[in-house]
Design a protein around this motif. Structure first.
Motif, mmCIF file in Angstrom:
data_model
loop_
_atom_site.group_PDB
_atom_site.id
_atom_site.type_symbol
_atom_site.label_atom_id
_atom_site.label_comp_id
_atom_site.label_asym_id
_atom_site.label_seq_id
_atom_site.Cartn_x
_atom_site.Cartn_y
_atom_site.Cartn_z
ATOM 1 N N ILE A 676 -18.370 -7.031 -13.195
ATOM 2 C CA ILE A 676 -17.931 -5.776 -12.570
ATOM 3 C C ILE A 676 -17.104 -6.066 -11.325
ATOM 4 C CG2 ILE A 676 -18.693 -3.592 -11.554
ATOM 5 C CD1 ILE A 676 -21.336 -3.950 -13.095
ATOM 6 N N ALA A 677 -17.527 -7.057 -10.547
ATOM 7 C CA ALA A 677 -16.827 -7.366 -9.297
ATOM 8 C C ALA A 677 -15.395 -7.825 -9.559
ATOM 9 C CB ALA A 677 -17.597 -8.444 -8.531
ATOM 10 N N ILE A 678 -15.202 -8.736 -10.519
ATOM 11 C CA ILE A 678 -13.848 -9.214 -10.833
ATOM 12 C C ILE A 678 -12.986 -8.069 -11.338
ATOM 13 C CG2 ILE A 678 -12.492 -10.716 -12.342
ATOM 14 C CD1 ILE A 678 -14.857 -12.671 -12.329
ATOM 15 N N SER A 679 -13.522 -7.291 -12.269
ATOM 16 C CA SER A 679 -12.771 -6.166 -12.842
ATOM 17 C C SER A 679 -12.381 -5.150 -11.775
ATOM 18 C CB SER A 679 -13.619 -5.497 -13.927
ATOM 19 O OG SER A 679 -13.003 -4.311 -14.374
ATOM 20 N N ALA A 680 -13.337 -4.768 -10.927
ATOM 21 C CA ALA A 680 -13.068 -3.754 -9.902
ATOM 22 C C ALA A 680 -12.014 -4.235 -8.912
ATOM 23 C CB ALA A 680 -14.374 -3.404 -9.169
ATOM 24 N N SER A 681 -12.143 -5.472 -8.456
ATOM 25 C CA SER A 681 -11.204 -6.000 -7.464
ATOM 26 C C SER A 681 -9.789 -6.093 -8.023
ATOM 27 C CB SER A 681 -11.663 -7.380 -6.979
ATOM 28 O OG SER A 681 -12.876 -7.276 -6.268
ATOM 29 N N ASN A 682 -9.661 -6.589 -9.252
ATOM 30 C CA ASN A 682 -8.330 -6.767 -9.828
ATOM 31 C C ASN A 682 -7.693 -5.449 -10.245
ATOM 32 O OD1 ASN A 682 -8.579 -9.469 -9.385
ATOM 33 N ND2 ASN A 682 -9.023 -10.008 -11.500
ATOM 34 N N THR A 683 -8.490 -4.511 -10.733
ATOM 35 C CA THR A 683 -7.951 -3.183 -11.062
ATOM 36 C C THR A 683 -7.367 -2.523 -9.819
ATOM 37 O OG1 THR A 683 -9.447 -2.795 -12.923
ATOM 38 C CG2 THR A 683 -8.569 -0.861 -11.835
ATOM 39 N N GLY A 684 -8.140 -2.521 -8.736
ATOM 40 C CA GLY A 684 -7.662 -1.908 -7.495
ATOM 41 C C GLY A 684 -6.437 -2.604 -6.943
ATOM 42 N N GLY A 685 -6.435 -3.942 -6.989
ATOM 43 C CA GLY A 685 -5.282 -4.698 -6.501
ATOM 44 C C GLY A 685 -4.029 -4.423 -7.310
ATOM 45 N N ALA A 686 -4.173 -4.299 -8.634
ATOM 46 C CA ALA A 686 -3.017 -4.022 -9.498
ATOM 47 C C ALA A 686 -2.458 -2.631 -9.232
ATOM 48 C CB ALA A 686 -3.434 -4.159 -10.967
ATOM 49 N N TRP A 687 -3.330 -1.628 -9.085
ATOM 50 C CA TRP A 687 -2.858 -0.269 -8.783
ATOM 51 C C TRP A 687 -2.108 -0.225 -7.449
ATOM 52 C CZ3 TRP A 687 -8.090 2.009 -10.636
ATOM 53 C CH2 TRP A 687 -7.958 2.499 -11.946
ATOM 54 N N ASP A 688 -2.632 -0.937 -6.460
ATOM 55 C CA ASP A 688 -1.987 -0.961 -5.141
ATOM 56 C C ASP A 688 -0.592 -1.568 -5.232
ATOM 57 O OD1 ASP A 688 -1.419 -0.920 -2.463
ATOM 58 O OD2 ASP A 688 -3.255 -1.916 -1.818
ATOM 59 N N ASN A 689 -0.471 -2.700 -5.917
ATOM 60 C CA ASN A 689 0.834 -3.358 -5.995
ATOM 61 C C ASN A 689 1.790 -2.659 -6.949
ATOM 62 O OD1 ASN A 689 0.681 -5.244 -4.007
ATOM 63 N ND2 ASN A 689 0.060 -6.942 -5.323
ATOM 64 N N ALA A 690 1.272 -1.925 -7.930
ATOM 65 C CA ALA A 690 2.146 -1.111 -8.780
ATOM 66 C C ALA A 690 2.817 -0.025 -7.939
ATOM 67 C CB ALA A 690 1.341 -0.487 -9.919
ATOM 68 N N LYS A 691 2.039 0.569 -7.040
ATOM 69 C CA LYS A 691 2.594 1.581 -6.126
ATOM 70 C C LYS A 691 3.657 0.962 -5.228
ATOM 71 C CE LYS A 691 0.765 2.054 -2.287
ATOM 72 N NZ LYS A 691 -0.171 2.185 -1.155
ATOM 73 N N LYS A 692 3.344 -0.199 -4.667
ATOM 74 C CA LYS A 692 4.299 -0.854 -3.761
ATOM 75 C C LYS A 692 5.544 -1.332 -4.509
ATOM 76 C CE LYS A 692 1.541 -2.272 0.188
ATOM 77 N NZ LYS A 692 0.491 -1.282 0.052
ATOM 78 N N TYR A 693 5.392 -1.708 -5.764
ATOM 79 C CA TYR A 693 6.523 -2.124 -6.600
ATOM 80 C C TYR A 693 7.522 -0.976 -6.751
ATOM 81 C CZ TYR A 693 8.931 -3.493 -10.948
ATOM 82 O OH TYR A 693 9.877 -3.786 -11.906
ATOM 83 N N ILE A 694 6.995 0.219 -6.987
ATOM 84 C CA ILE A 694 7.861 1.404 -7.116
ATOM 85 C C ILE A 694 8.504 1.738 -5.768
ATOM 86 C CG2 ILE A 694 7.876 3.890 -7.600
ATOM 87 C CD1 ILE A 694 5.614 3.371 -9.629
ATOM 88 N N GLU A 695 7.713 1.668 -4.701
ATOM 89 C CA GLU A 695 8.225 2.017 -3.375
ATOM 90 C C GLU A 695 9.320 1.060 -2.911
ATOM 91 O OE1 GLU A 695 4.168 4.064 -1.490
ATOM 92 O OE2 GLU A 695 4.691 2.001 -0.997
ATOM 93 N N ALA A 696 9.160 -0.250 -3.204
ATOM 94 C CA ALA A 696 10.139 -1.236 -2.744
ATOM 95 C C ALA A 696 11.479 -1.086 -3.460
ATOM 96 C CB ALA A 696 9.596 -2.645 -2.930
ATOM 97 N N GLY A 697 11.427 -0.781 -4.767
ATOM 98 C CA GLY A 697 12.659 -0.558 -5.530
ATOM 99 C C GLY A 697 13.606 -1.740 -5.530
ATOM 100 N N ARG A 698 13.067 -2.954 -5.646
ATOM 101 C CA ARG A 698 13.929 -4.136 -5.554
ATOM 102 C C ARG A 698 14.559 -4.522 -6.889
ATOM 103 N NH1 ARG A 698 9.792 -5.912 -2.075
ATOM 104 N NH2 ARG A 698 10.458 -5.786 0.098
ATOM 105 N N SER A 699 14.095 -3.973 -7.987
ATOM 106 C CA SER A 699 14.681 -4.271 -9.295
ATOM 107 C C SER A 699 15.157 -2.976 -9.942
ATOM 108 C CB SER A 699 13.644 -4.951 -10.196
ATOM 109 O OG SER A 699 12.604 -4.042 -10.530
#
Length: 764
Positions: A676-699
């Motif tokens: 549960i700990a690995i899944s929860a940490s990585n899910t949250g981290g991926a959602w956070d960086n998906a948001k930042k990926y859209i916000e940065a707009g580098r590609s």
């Protein structure tokens, strides 16, 4: 093999710790050369006053002195808020620590009716050991020392982070490389101080305890296990309390600010923005510091306990006995050398260099540490020796131990790289999550959950292989050393982990101070890399917690006199079921706590936007203090039930149901908690960086999903908001749950073995 003398060992360990502390102070002095004052930033590296006014600042008519003044003001507000919260939290923890210290003394003292007479040793047959009352006294002292060191680790980390955040912001006006160096050096201060302090306090404690115990190493190292219990008990409340604080503010700020009001992240008009930035320091910095200190203390204590009842202990070979401390000493020196790679040899010159530079730290420290482990194994261990293996003695050699430590070290690297793959926007998994935002928040949540579940697979195989190899070579001692191997590069791991929240704060300060768009772009790039390194840090913490817990579990089984743990017996199986359920119960409590606190925060932020005239126009100031108070009150109140669940469960199960049922509880919580700990940490981290990926707009792909405020971006913000309590509250706290219950069970094992299982005795 060459075995170094006790005298050399007694010099090398404290010397390494002092070198680590000195290096941390040097890094702090380098960071302090960037002066934050009420109108000037002074960079003494160039012996000149440098106002660092960029062309784009001048173009939009921003006054540099005014910006620096704002940065200093915001930094002060964040520092005061974080310090105030930790002081208040530590007052609560002081009461808990005092009460639990009394519990330890009473439970362990009652093992032999508080007798002051020497008694036959449990493992060194034919010898007399110190009385159980002495064990109670010294375990209590060790518990208090561990708690104090853990609190100090968290507090120092917070002070360093709040000292560095504005300096990182101001250096970002020069270049991304300058800002990176400040953030990384600041993280290194925390990493080296924590590793060195933990080693030094443990080393001094062992030598002071020896003055009383003398040749009774069995009793000495059994009492030292209290050090790990103290460290992890503080870490639990620090992680849970800090996690609730930071995520209540973060969720409230994002939902109302970004989604409803369509204003940027860390906009000064948002009433929750100061509380959000305070939360980064009390949750991600102070919590993580205490957490990794706890893992280090517990893995070392588990190894020392097993060694004390093996030939190291019976032959009183101090150099071999101190092998875990020598490994940690070597780790400090290796990490010190590795730090120069990022700060002097391969400097960051562009945004694209940030993540590779941080990854390089992990790889280089791992390679060099492998050589360091070989040197320590060759010089500190006898050519052949025996280790306690559940009632029998296993013949092993130094090469076996080298492989045990090394496989833990490399398993940690694998977990780190896999975590990066699943949480960095440079790779496909996070980009797939970002792409799913096109069809709304629901598909984003589905993709994010799937990513988290999938990210568990390889880390679990890595942990499983490490367990099998290390146990086959050196029984439970091998597993404890594998855990310590994973934590041997803790100074570097903490440096790159603490770098993340410092960069996050730096971005917030840049936004609140009204700095140019280019500065915010640089701090965003630092922050995005920081999210990944934070996820890597959590991966290390979870992986090491699994190995530490298993080592402690083995030590508990040994100390409580259980021959085998048979899952087919009802006592063990019901414990297994209950233990597997505990991480879900704990996660439910922490998630709901964040939700309840966030609800109050959302209502308050909405109230201020609706009732303060001119707030949206920027002509009026929000009431930041009100939001800080909501987070503080909620976290202090809500951290108690989850903490009580973890601390009380082993006492209740061991006392009323016995050591067999407790062994099942520990095994069940370990197996389900890690997943549960690995899944929860990585899910949250991926959602956070998906948001930042859209916000940065580098590609081109990212730009097709944006810009900020688009429907896809709003869906990404919702995913990030759902993931916040997963990655920063529940997930990181679970690794403390599994190891804390194990070390608590080990500490109280003499009482449970003597007086436990009251219900079964009553009805038998």
């Amino acid at each position: 093999m060459v075995s170094i003398s006790e005298g050399v060992t007694q010099v090398l360990i404290p010397l390494s710790a002092l070198i680590g502390i000195a290096f941390a102070l040097i890094q702090w002095l380098l960071v302090s050369k960037v002066k934050v004052s009420s109108g000037v930033i002074e960079n003494e590296n160039h012996n000149q006053r440098n106002r660092l006014i960029e062309e784009d600042d001048q173009e939009i008519g921003v006054d540099s002195d005014q910006i620096v003044f704002k940065c200093a003001e915001i930094q002060s507000a964040i520092s005061i808020g974080a310090t105030s919260f930790l002081y208040t939290q530590y007052k609560y923890l002081a009461i808990f620590t005092a009460i639990f210290a009394v519990v330890i003394f009473l439970f362990l003292g009652s093992v032999n009716n508080f007798s002051t007479q020497s008694e036959p040793c449990t493992y060194s047959h034919g010898n007399m050991c110190k009385p159980a009352l002495a064990n109670a006294v010294f375990t209590t002292i060790a518990f208090l020392l561990g708690a104090l060191t853990s609190v100090l680790s968290g507090f120092l980390g917070m002070k360093i982070a709040t000292y560095a955040n504005a300096r990182t912001t101001l250096e970002a006006r020069k270049s991304v490389g300058s800002a990176f160096i400040i953030a990384f050096r600041s993280g290194a201060v925390m990493g080296f101080l924590l590793a060195a302090n933990g080693l030094l306090v443990l080393y001094v404690s062992i030598n002071l305890f020896r003055l009383y115990y003398g040749d009774d190493w069995e009793g000495l190292f059994e009492s030292i296990t209290g050090y790990g219990l103290g460290g992890s008990s503080m870490a639990l409340f620090g992680r849970v309390g800090g996690g609730i604080y930071t995520k209540a503010a973060d969720v409230g700020a994002d939902l109302v600010g970004k989604v409803e009001r369509n204003i940027p992240e860390d906009d000064p008009r948002n009433p929750a923005v100061i509380a959000d930035n305070v939360g980064d320091n009390v949750g991600d910095i102070a919590g993580m510091g205490s957490d990794l200190f706890g893992s280090y203390a517990e893995s070392t204590c588990a190894a020392l306990f097993v060694a004390s009842i093996s030939s190291f202990g019976t032959n009183h070979d101090f150099s071999a006995m101190a092998y875990p401390l020598l490994i940690s000493s070597m780790g400090i020196i290796i990490c010190l050398l590795t730090t120069f790679v990022a700060t002097d040899f391969f400097k960051v010159n562009d945004v694209a260099d940030i993540e590779p530079s941080l990854k390089r730290q992990l790889l280089i420290s791992t390679i060099l540490m492998t050589i360091g482990i070989a040197i320590v194994s060759y010089t500190a261990l006898p050519s052949e020796f025996t280790l306690f293996d559940f009632g029998s003695n296993k013949l092993v050699n130094g090469l076996d131990i080298f492989f045990c430590v090394s496989i833990g070290l490399w398993a940690g690297l694998v977990i780190g790289y896999i975590t990066e793959y699943y949480t960095s926007s440079a790779y496909r998994p996070v980009r797939d999550v970002a792409d799913s935002c096109k069809t709304g928040a629901a598909t984003n949540v589905i993709f994010g959950l799937a990513l988290g579940y999938k990210s568990v697979i390889i880390p679990i195989f890595a942990i499983a292989i490490a367990i099998y190899v290390s146990f086959s070579l050196a029984a439970m001692y091998g597993i404890a050393m594998a855990a310590l191997g994973m934590l041997s590069t803790m100074s570097t791991g903490l440096a790159i982990d603490a770098y993340g929240p410092i960069s996050d704060n730096a971005g917030g300060i840049a936004e609140m101070a009204g700095m140019s768009h280019s500065v915010r772009e640089r701090t965003d790039a630092l922050d995005a890399a920081g999210n990944t390194t934070a996820a890597i840090g959590k991966g290390f913490a979870i992986g090491s917690a699994a190995l530490v817990s298993l080592a402690l579990f083995g030590a508990f089984v040994t100390r409580s006199g259980i021959k085998t743990v048979d899952v087919l017996t009802p006592k063990v199986f019901i414990g297994l079921l209950v233990g597997s359920m505990l991480p879900y119960w704990f996660s439910a409590m922490t998630m709901k706590s964040v939700g309840s606190a966030a609800l109050k925060m959302v209502e308050e932020v909405r109230r201020q936007f609706n009732t303060i005239p001119g707030l949206m126009e920027g002509t009026a100031k929000p009431d930041y203090a009100k939001c800080v108070k909501i987070s503080t009150d909620a976290s202090l109140k809500e951290m108690i039930p989850p903490g009580a669940l973890v601390m009380v469960t082993p006492l209740v199960v061991g006392t009323f149901f016995g050591v067999e049922s407790l062994s099942g509880v520990l095994a069940g919580s370990l197996v389900s908690g890690v997943q549960i700990a690995i899944s929860a940490s990585n899910t949250g981290g991926a959602w956070d960086n998906a948001k930042k990926y859209i916000e940065a707009g580098r590609s081109e792909h990212a730009r097709s999903l944006g810009p900020k405020g688009s429907e896809a971006h709003k869906a990404a913000v919702i995913g990030d908001t759902v993931g916040d309590p997963l990655k920063d509250t529940s997930g990181p706290s679970l690794n403390i749950l599994i190891k804390l219950m194990a070390v608590e069970s080990l500490v109280f094992a003499p009482f449970f073995a003597t007086h436990g299982g009251l219900l079964f005795k009553l009805f038998s």
